[in-house]
Write an enzyme that holds these catalytic residues in place. Structure first.
Site, short mmCIF file in Angstrom:
data_model
loop_
_atom_site.label_atom_id
_atom_site.label_comp_id
_atom_site.label_asym_id
_atom_site.label_seq_id
_atom_site.Cartn_x
_atom_site.Cartn_y
_atom_site.Cartn_z
N LYS A 119 6.03 56.02 13.37
CA LYS A 119 6.54 55.31 12.19
C LYS A 119 5.45 55.03 11.17
O LYS A 119 5.64 55.25 9.98
CB LYS A 119 7.14 53.95 12.60
N ARG A 167 -4.33 55.99 21.59
CA ARG A 167 -4.39 55.81 20.14
C ARG A 167 -5.65 55.03 19.74
O ARG A 167 -6.04 54.07 20.37
CB ARG A 167 -3.15 55.06 19.68
N ARG A 210 -6.18 49.15 19.61
CA ARG A 210 -5.41 47.93 19.46
C ARG A 210 -5.28 47.23 20.81
O ARG A 210 -5.08 47.87 21.82
CB ARG A 210 -4.01 48.26 18.92
N ARG A 266 13.95 44.61 14.12
CA ARG A 266 13.72 45.03 15.49
C ARG A 266 14.74 44.45 16.45
O ARG A 266 14.69 44.73 17.63
CB ARG A 266 12.33 44.54 15.92
N ARG A 274 6.35 46.90 25.85
CA ARG A 274 6.88 47.16 24.50
C ARG A 274 8.01 48.17 24.53
O ARG A 274 8.97 48.06 23.78
CB ARG A 274 5.75 47.65 23.59
P1 ADP Z 1 4.49 49.34 17.48
O1 ADP Z 1 5.69 49.82 16.72
O2 ADP Z 1 3.50 50.40 17.75
O3 ADP Z 1 4.83 48.52 18.71
P2 ADP Z 1 3.88 47.27 15.45
O4 ADP Z 1 2.60 47.22 14.76
O5 ADP Z 1 5.10 47.58 14.66
O6 ADP Z 1 3.66 48.32 16.61
O7 ADP Z 1 4.15 45.89 16.22
C1 ADP Z 1 3.21 45.30 17.07
C2 ADP Z 1 3.76 44.02 17.65
O8 ADP Z 1 4.02 43.07 16.61
C3 ADP Z 1 5.09 44.14 18.39
O9 ADP Z 1 4.93 44.53 19.74
C4 ADP Z 1 5.65 42.73 18.27
O10 ADP Z 1 5.03 41.85 19.19
C5 ADP Z 1 5.20 42.32 16.87
N1 ADP Z 1 6.23 42.65 15.86
C6 ADP Z 1 6.15 43.58 14.87
N2 ADP Z 1 7.27 43.64 14.15
C7 ADP Z 1 8.11 42.71 14.69
C8 ADP Z 1 9.45 42.28 14.41
N3 ADP Z 1 10.18 42.83 13.41
N4 ADP Z 1 9.97 41.29 15.17
C9 ADP Z 1 9.27 40.72 16.16
N5 ADP Z 1 8.03 41.09 16.50
C10 ADP Z 1 7.45 42.06 15.77
#
Ligand code: ADP
Ligand code: ZN
Length: 210
Positions: free
Chosen positions: A13, A122, A153, A88, A164
């Site tokens: 993404k 990554r 990360r 999400r 996740r």
């Molecule tokens: P990835 O898609 O690789 O898991 P992101 O950078 O999008 O990574 O998200 C990292 C973390 O941030 C998620 O595992 C969650 O804990 C939090 N997060 C991100 N976006 C949301 C969201 N829309 N709602 C709740 N938590 C979120």
């Protein structure tokens, strides 16, 4: 053009989002990036978010929705935006509908077997956010684009990655059905091919919405 990018962690993404935002000139809004910036700056939101992110759990909807609602009110979102990592949960999607309208949802579908290796290998540039995979770095520790230092990360470790992916299946995947029923979803298949291949397919579809 108001866009949502949907896909499991590691589906690519972030990579597609930067390309789309460059190509169509809209802000790329990543809730993950917003949380990480808050953690870095040790804000109150950052402190709260960290306790969830480190465990691979979602940050509570009320906090996340408020951040996005405020961000979308900024001037640069007037002519469109690209949401990456939000919504999400179905609850977040319903909240989003109360403060804005969505034209298209780009869903990147990917073979789950690829994801764990992708995420655990990554590496991310601390300066510009570009992502790499250890298998192609040949021991290099700096970014090809800006020479920034690469790091891993904190949530890209096997245990948190598994969590996740479980959270994605339980809470985020239902959004595919949700947006399919609304008739706004476009499905793409992410593969191990270079991201350009997928980007060209997405670009072609998005051009029709302009
Ligand atoms: P990835 O898609 O690789 O898991 P992101 O950078 O999008 O990574 O998200 C990292 C973390 O941030 C998620 O595992 C969650 O804990 C939090 N997060 C991100 N976006 C949301 C969201 N829309 N709602 C709740 N938590 C979120
Ligand atoms: Zn860089």
């Amino acid at each position: 053009m108001n866009i949502i990018l949907l896909g499991a962690p590691g589906a690519g993404k972030g990579t597609q989002a930067s390309r789309i935002s460059r190509r169509f000139g809209m802000p790329h809004i990543s809730t993950g990036d917003i949380f990480r910036a808050n953690i870095k700056n040790q804000t109150e939101i950052g402190l709260l978010a960290k306790s969830y992110i480190d465990k691979g759990q979602l940050v509570p909807d009320d906090v996340t929705c408020k951040i996005v609602e405020n961000r979308l009110q900024e001037e640069d979102c007037k002519n469109g935006f690209l949401l990456d990592g939000f919504p999400r949960t179905v609850n977040q999607a319903e909240a989003l509908e109360r403060f804005t309208h969505i034209d298209v949802v780009v869903n990147i579908d990917i073979d789950f077997a690829l994801l764990t290796a992708r995420l655990c290998g990554r590496r991310v540039c601390k300066e510009c956010g570009e992502t790499y995979h250890v298998s192609t770095l040949n021991g290099k520790t700096n970014c090809e684009k800006c020479n920034g230092e690469l790091h891993q990360r904190a949530d890209d470790n096997p245990e948190t990655v598994q969590k996740r992916l479980d959270v994605y299946l339980a809470q985020t995947a239902p959004l595919i059905k949700y947006y399919t029923e609304k008739g706004v979803i476009k499905n793409f298949t992410g593969t191990d091919e270079p991201p350009e291949v997928l980007f060209q397919q997405i670009e072609k579809v998005l051009e029709e919405y302009r």
